[in-house]
Design a protein around this motif. Structure first.
Motif, short mmCIF file in Angstrom:
data_model
loop_
_atom_site.label_atom_id
_atom_site.label_comp_id
_atom_site.label_asym_id
_atom_site.label_seq_id
_atom_site.Cartn_x
_atom_site.Cartn_y
_atom_site.Cartn_z
N THR A 219 0.83 -1.21 0.00
CA THR A 219 0.00 0.00 0.00
C THR A 219 0.86 1.25 0.00
OG1 THR A 219 -1.67 -1.22 1.27
CG2 THR A 219 -1.87 1.18 1.21
N GLY A 220 1.97 1.23 0.72
CA GLY A 220 2.87 2.37 0.72
C GLY A 220 3.48 2.62 -0.64
N ALA A 223 0.80 4.26 -2.77
CA ALA A 223 0.64 5.67 -2.40
C ALA A 223 1.82 6.50 -2.86
CB ALA A 223 0.46 5.79 -0.89
N GLY A 334 -3.09 9.19 -0.58
CA GLY A 334 -3.16 8.23 0.52
C GLY A 334 -4.53 7.57 0.61
N ALA A 376 1.49 2.11 5.81
CA ALA A 376 1.78 2.76 4.52
C ALA A 376 2.42 4.13 4.72
CB ALA A 376 0.49 2.89 3.70
N GLY A 377 2.06 4.83 5.80
CA GLY A 377 2.63 6.15 6.06
C GLY A 377 4.13 6.12 6.24
N VAL A 380 5.97 5.32 2.89
CA VAL A 380 6.06 6.47 1.99
C VAL A 380 7.03 7.52 2.55
CG1 VAL A 380 4.76 8.35 0.92
CG2 VAL A 380 3.76 6.08 1.08
N THR A 415 4.86 11.03 5.89
CA THR A 415 4.39 9.98 6.79
C THR A 415 3.03 10.32 7.39
OG1 THR A 415 6.66 9.35 7.34
CG2 THR A 415 4.93 8.68 8.87
N VAL A 418 0.11 10.72 4.42
CA VAL A 418 -0.29 9.47 3.78
C VAL A 418 -0.92 8.53 4.78
CG1 VAL A 418 0.58 7.44 2.56
CG2 VAL A 418 1.40 9.70 1.94
N MET A 419 -0.44 8.50 6.00
CA MET A 419 -1.05 7.63 7.00
C MET A 419 -2.50 8.03 7.25
SD MET A 419 0.01 6.99 10.99
CE MET A 419 1.63 6.37 10.56
N GLY A 421 -4.49 9.72 5.23
CA GLY A 421 -5.29 9.44 4.04
C GLY A 421 -5.56 7.96 3.85
N ALA A 422 -4.55 7.11 4.09
CA ALA A 422 -4.74 5.67 3.91
C ALA A 422 -5.73 5.12 4.92
CB ALA A 422 -3.40 4.95 4.02
#
Length: 438
Positions: A219-220, A223, A334, A376-377, A380, A415, A418-419, A421-422
């Motif tokens: 997932t990272g 993203a 994200g 994922a955060g 990325v 970090t 994206v975290m 948003g994911a």
């Protein structure tokens, strides 16, 4: 021949239907592929020869484009020569691997990432060819993968040190020790990727990795690619908007058609750098184009800039109106990655087993879904920080000694953004999913 008597009549055998299947045979189970047998030793090449040839071919295929591009610029000058063009190609080749060049105006360390990507890819192929040559294909041996990668790294280091010695002139110097060490690390890491895939070690490690971590890394990566894609789009739009200024800069060099073509190709070699800078701009920290300068959505402070066509797309002021909406792009990237994660986990692909044997998608708990989204955060953030560090560097001493984004700032913001948003995207995928849909 047996006789038939009244007291011993012939027993009728079992009636077997033509379409009946035998019941006394064991049902064959699923086929398991046998491990690949080691290749005959007589077909193997010595490790030194295989690694040397692979490293040399990787060096040649990554050097020739640089020599051609810089040769166009060098030969367009009155004092240009073939020797000077070849030496300039070696200097650019060293710079593409992260080896700084010491000039009379100061250090030159702004790495063209397009060349770095080309060299990295060629070295991964060197790892593949070396592994095959020594008979390690499919062996699943970490020792063989490390041996092949290390041998390629050693051969590449020797070529880097030799290039550093040959490129030295009165106004340019490169440390052979620095070049050899950089090339050894660069070559070994790239070759290890190719060797790991060829030997099967990469598949074994992936199978032993916890599911949450594996889904988080995937997932990272999704993203990160979406974020870089948005940065590339923003950079391309900015350069296209300022295309007239870029054309004027190219024409101002007065180097003829060949020289202008070479300058254009050099600018394209730094296009990945501009993509990373544009991504840092979208994230918020922005980047610098000289000491005491800043290019952010909230502030644009630049002074006199060199006549580089790639810098024609710099914004003239803070973002407002539609430009301010660009700040939402990292969050949307994200969210898209988190949504795709949720769709993949909640709606698994069809499997050969019957529907009754498939796991119920409603049984997927929140921790199994939000865990990978949260991971994922950091993935990325790590990738964004490394990209920011690789994209910057000095262009001589003085004012242009600081160019590019600050790595830790980009990593921290990427970090967090994206975290968040994911997590939102994955949660939305689970809430909106219904057992009766799709």
């Amino acid at each position: 021949m047996s006789s038939v008597t009244p007291d011993q009549p012939r027993r009728a055998g079992p009636v077997v239907r033509a379409d009946a299947r035998p019941t006394d045979r064991a049902v064959p189970g699923p086929r398991v592929p046998a491990p690949r047998r080691p290749e005959p030793s007589r077909g193997r090449a010595p490790l030194a020869v295989a690694a040397g040839v692979a490293a040399g071919w990787a060096a040649l295929t990554s050097y020739l484009p640089v020599a051609l591009v810089l040769g166009l610029v060098q030969l367009s000058e009155d004092a240009g020569s073939v020797t000077g063009a070849l030496r300039a190609g070696l200097a650019g080749w060293l710079l593409g691997h992260g080896v700084p060049l010491e000039t009379g105006a100061g250090p030159l360390g702004l790495v063209p990432l397009a060349l770095s990507g080309l060299a990295f890819w060629r070295l991964t192929r060197a790892g593949v060819h070396t592994s095959r040559a020594i008979g390690a294909r499919g062996g699943r041996s970490p020792r063989q993968a490390l041996t092949a990668a290390g041998a390629v790294g050693v051969g590449y280091a020797l070529l880097g040190a030799l290039a550093a010695v040959l490129v030295g002139t009165a106004g340019l110097s490169v440390s052979p020790i620095r070049a050899g060490g950089t090339y050894a690390i660069f070559g070994a890491l790239a070759a290890l990727i190719g060797a790991g895939r060829t030997t099967g070690v990469a598949g074994v490690l992936a199978a032993r990795t916890p599911t949450v971590l594996r889904d988080g890394v995937r997932t990272g990566l999704v993203a990160g690619l979406l974020l870089l894609g948005a940065g590339a789009g923003a950079a391309g739009l900015a350069v296209a908007t300022g295309g007239g200024d870029a054309a004027d800069m190219i024409a101002a060099y007065r180097t003829g058609v060949a020289g202008q073509a070479g300058i254009t190709l050099v600018s394209l070699a730094y296009a990945p750098n501009a993509t990373v800078w544009s991504t840092a701009y979208l994230l918020g920290p922005g980047f610098a184009v000289g000491a005491g300068t800043a290019v952010r959505t909230s502030e644009v402070s630049v002074g006199a800039l060199p006549a580089v066509p790639l810098l024609a797309g710099l914004p003239s002021g803070p973002a407002d109106g539609f430009g301010a909406a660009l700040l939402a792009v990292p969050v949307l990237a994200g969210m898209a990655a988190g949504w795709l994660l949720g769709r993949r986990l909640l709606r698994p692909a069809a499997r050969p087993e019957p529907p009754a044997a498939r796991p119920d998608r409603t049984e997927l708990g929140w921790p199994a879904l939000l865990g990978p989204a949260a991971l994922a955060g950091p993935v990325v953030g790590l990738l964004a920080g490394l990209a920011a560090a690789a994209s910057g560097g000095p262009l001589g001493g003085g004012r242009l000694a600081e160019i590019g984004p600050v790595p830790w700032q980009v990593a921290a913001v990427a970090t967090a953004v994206v975290m968040a948003g994911a997590l939102l995207g994955a949660a939305a995928a689970k809430v909106l999913d219904r057992p009766g849909r799709g």
